[in-house]
Design an enzyme around this catalytic site. Structure first.
Site, PDB file in Angstrom:
ATOM      1  CE  LYS A 187      30.868  46.513  83.533  1.00  0.00           C
ATOM      2  NZ  LYS A 187      32.079  46.743  82.771  1.00  0.00           N
ATOM      3  CG  ASP A 226      34.681  50.937  77.006  1.00  0.00           C
ATOM      4  OD1 ASP A 226      35.225  50.443  78.018  1.00  0.00           O
ATOM      5  OD2 ASP A 226      35.093  51.978  76.466  1.00  0.00           O
TER       6      ASP A 226
HETATM    7  P1  IMP Z   1      33.832  49.996  82.716  1.00  0.00           P
HETATM    8  O1  IMP Z   1      34.769  50.147  81.574  1.00  0.00           O
HETATM    9  O2  IMP Z   1      32.419  49.780  82.267  1.00  0.00           O
HETATM   10  O3  IMP Z   1      34.230  48.990  83.734  1.00  0.00           O
HETATM   11  O4  IMP Z   1      33.737  51.386  83.504  1.00  0.00           O
HETATM   12  C1  IMP Z   1      34.601  52.454  83.283  1.00  0.00           C
HETATM   13  C2  IMP Z   1      34.557  53.450  84.403  1.00  0.00           C
HETATM   14  O5  IMP Z   1      33.473  54.362  84.183  1.00  0.00           O
HETATM   15  C3  IMP Z   1      34.330  52.897  85.796  1.00  0.00           C
HETATM   16  O6  IMP Z   1      35.516  52.509  86.402  1.00  0.00           O
HETATM   17  C4  IMP Z   1      33.711  54.102  86.498  1.00  0.00           C
HETATM   18  O7  IMP Z   1      34.717  54.993  86.891  1.00  0.00           O
HETATM   19  C5  IMP Z   1      32.896  54.747  85.394  1.00  0.00           C
HETATM   20  N1  IMP Z   1      31.513  54.232  85.413  1.00  0.00           N
HETATM   21  C6  IMP Z   1      30.914  53.454  84.476  1.00  0.00           C
HETATM   22  N2  IMP Z   1      29.644  53.159  84.829  1.00  0.00           N
HETATM   23  C7  IMP Z   1      29.453  53.758  86.032  1.00  0.00           C
HETATM   24  C8  IMP Z   1      28.345  53.805  86.926  1.00  0.00           C
HETATM   25  O8  IMP Z   1      27.282  53.209  86.717  1.00  0.00           O
HETATM   26  N3  IMP Z   1      28.532  54.514  88.059  1.00  0.00           N
HETATM   27  C9  IMP Z   1      29.687  55.165  88.359  1.00  0.00           C
HETATM   28  N4  IMP Z   1      30.756  55.150  87.572  1.00  0.00           N
HETATM   29  C10 IMP Z   1      30.635  54.448  86.398  1.00  0.00           C
END
Ligand code: IMP
Length: 199
Positions: A18, A72
């Protein structure tokens, strides 16, 4: 308020992918992960993506005394009334692996017909000038797809192997990372936010 060049922004994430992605779009500012200030992750207690992104950005700004960025994201499935939603990372339980979360989703959708398996990846990004900023800048990216009944592809992470992208006739795990980074919910939200804070 547009940011000045060389301004340091703290990012409420420790994910190196990220950080790279954000730094490649916000080229005139310096993005520093909150871990460099020994800031602990905030509890994501909100019931919406926007609430959680605000909680994370506020926590990072409060402890760093710098402007902060947070995102998020997650997967929203229509047939499950929006689940896994804000608990996408822990759908199969706290500490669950990507594989366990994906498997739970496949099980939950077992009896759902293909035309009802519509879903989207969503990402909300928040910029706060300081911890008490009453008017955070908020952007939102949405990437539409369909949940397959078996995984395909090895790129990406999380739910990518079961997220079918109709416009490209492949899953987001079969797609090259460059193409995913053009299309994704995160890229969309980031581009939108950049127009406001670093035009
Ligand atoms: P975070 O809060 O952005 O780190 O992501 C939350 C969760 O959403 C991750 O652990 C994934 O399970 C899912 N997620 C978010 N973005 C993606 C993506 O681009 N590909 C696959 N899963 C995603």
């Amino acid at each position: 308020m547009a940011l000045t060049d060389n301004q340091t922004l703290v990012l409420a994430s420790a994910n190196p992918g990220k950080i790279r992605e954000i730094q490649s779009i916000l080229t005139r500012q310096s993005i520093v992960p909150q871990s460099q200030f020994n800031i602990e992750e905030a509890d994501e207690t909100g019931s919406t993506f926007v609430e959680n992104a605000i909680i994370k950005a506020r926590n990072a700004a409060l402890h760093s005394h710098l402007p902060a960025l947070a995102d998020d994201s997650g997967l929203v499935v229509d047939a499950l009334n929006g689940a896994p939603g804000v608990i996408s990372a822990r759908y199969a339980g706290v500490g669950a692996s990507d594989q366990e979360n994906l498997q739970k989703l496949l099980t939950d959708l077992e009896s759902v017909a293909v035309e009802k398996r519509t879903a989207r990846f969503v990402c909300v990004m928040v910029f706060m000038r300081h911890a008490h900023d009453p008017l955070p800048i908020i952007s939102q990216g949405v990437w539409e797809g369909v949940i397959l009944s078996a995984p395909a592809g090895h790129h990406g992470f999380g739910y990518d192997p079961i997220f079918w992208v109709p416009s490209h006739q492949q899953t987001s795990a079969e797609m090259s990372p460059d193409i995913k980074n053009e299309l994704s919910h995160r890229a969309q939200a980031l581009r939108q936010l950049t127009q406001f804070i670093s035009p």
